[in-house]
Design a protein around this motif. Structure first.
Motif, PDB file in Angstrom:
ATOM      1  N   ARG A  47       1.116  -1.248   0.013  1.00  0.00           N
ATOM      2  CA  ARG A  47      -0.146  -0.003  -0.397  1.00  0.00           C
ATOM      3  C   ARG A  47       0.873   1.295  -0.136  1.00  0.00           C
ATOM      4  O   ARG A  47       1.624   1.475   0.752  1.00  0.00           O
ATOM      5  N   ASP A  49       0.118   4.921  -1.014  1.00  0.00           N
ATOM      6  CA  ASP A  49      -0.805   6.147  -1.491  1.00  0.00           C
ATOM      7  C   ASP A  49       0.169   7.392  -1.479  1.00  0.00           C
ATOM      8  O   ASP A  49       0.986   7.509  -0.447  1.00  0.00           O
ATOM      9  N   LYS A  55      -7.263   8.644   0.747  1.00  0.00           N
ATOM     10  CA  LYS A  55      -6.766   7.154   1.819  1.00  0.00           C
ATOM     11  C   LYS A  55      -7.861   6.698   2.118  1.00  0.00           C
ATOM     12  O   LYS A  55      -8.347   6.572   3.473  1.00  0.00           O
ATOM     13  N   LYS A  84      -3.929   1.333   5.445  1.00  0.00           N
ATOM     14  CA  LYS A  84      -2.859   2.504   5.052  1.00  0.00           C
ATOM     15  C   LYS A  84      -1.506   2.076   5.783  1.00  0.00           C
ATOM     16  O   LYS A  84      -1.468   1.417   6.756  1.00  0.00           O
ATOM     17  N   ASP A  85      -0.545   2.386   5.019  1.00  0.00           N
ATOM     18  CA  ASP A  85       0.842   2.155   5.343  1.00  0.00           C
ATOM     19  C   ASP A  85       1.174   0.622   5.702  1.00  0.00           C
ATOM     20  O   ASP A  85       1.859   0.499   6.605  1.00  0.00           O
ATOM     21  N   GLY A 120      -2.580   1.336  -4.275  1.00  0.00           N
ATOM     22  CA  GLY A 120      -2.880   2.637  -3.645  1.00  0.00           C
ATOM     23  C   GLY A 120      -3.422   3.887  -4.508  1.00  0.00           C
ATOM     24  O   GLY A 120      -3.421   3.662  -5.620  1.00  0.00           O
ATOM     25  N   GLY A 121      -3.571   4.890  -3.842  1.00  0.00           N
ATOM     26  CA  GLY A 121      -4.097   6.022  -4.326  1.00  0.00           C
ATOM     27  C   GLY A 121      -3.018   6.874  -4.868  1.00  0.00           C
ATOM     28  O   GLY A 121      -2.178   7.321  -4.210  1.00  0.00           O
ATOM     29  N   THR A 127      -7.987  11.305  -7.695  1.00  0.00           N
ATOM     30  CA  THR A 127      -7.357   9.846  -7.185  1.00  0.00           C
ATOM     31  C   THR A 127      -7.832   8.781  -8.126  1.00  0.00           C
ATOM     32  O   THR A 127      -8.628   8.580  -8.521  1.00  0.00           O
ATOM     33  N   PHE A 129      -6.892   4.780  -8.149  1.00  0.00           N
ATOM     34  CA  PHE A 129      -6.121   3.478  -7.327  1.00  0.00           C
ATOM     35  C   PHE A 129      -5.478   2.996  -8.493  1.00  0.00           C
ATOM     36  O   PHE A 129      -6.185   2.224  -9.257  1.00  0.00           O
TER      37      PHE A 129
END
Length: 173
Positions: A47, A49, A55, A84-85, A120-121, A127, A129
């Protein structure tokens, strides 16, 4: 009017930040991309972004064998849910595989190799993906300090939706 806009922005911020289930496994990236068994492929779903992109709390990654048009030739299966992350290492079978996490891409996997796929974005005016190949050296840099996510079935149970019985999960044969 300004008051309603502020309330809407606050509500969206709370939704994006506060409603996410913890999908961390308790393991962090070790610094090396681990090799798979000789007859499998290890795919790190990373991931990543960029800072201006939307997100969402999770990205669902579906995989399946592609048909000649580059679409799913069989019903897709859920391979990972990535927060996320985070990242999710997935053991896959060699051969052509369609991976969808926003955009769809067909990858040709060879037995015994380790690959990184960025999901991810990306902000490109809006945005988008993405599902893109990532070079191993870049992958290692991005993964530093990242948490490994739990397997897809456990992620769905932690999130609480949809019903795991309604899904088809991917597992290498």
């Amino acid at each position: 009017m300004m008051r309603f806009t502020r309330i809407g922005i606050l509500g969206l911020s709370l939704y994006m930040a506060g409603c996410a289930a913890d999908l961390k496994s308790g393991r962090q990236f070790s610094g090396d991309l681990e090799p798979p068994p000789a007859d499998k492929v290890k795919v790190y779903l990373v991931r990543n972004d960029n800072f201006m992109a939307a997100k969402p709390p999770y990205i669902y990654v579906n995989v399946g064998k592609p048909n000649e048009k580059g679409e799913f030739g069989e019903p897709p299966r859920l391979a990972a849910v990535v927060g996320k992350d985070m990242f999710a290492p997935v053991l896959m079978d060699p051969g052509a595989m369609l991976v969808q996490a926003g955009t769809k891409e067909v990858f040709q996997f060879n037995a015994g190799e380790t690959r990184c796929i960025e999901i991810g974005g990306k902000f490109r005016g809006v945005t988008i993906f993405v599902t893109e190949e990532m070079a191993p050296d870049e992958c290692k840099k991005v993964l530093q300090g990242r948490d490994e996510g739990v397997e897809a079935r456990e992620a769905i149970e932690r999130i609480g939706r949809p019903d795991p019985a309604s899904l088809r999960f991917y597992s290498a044969k």
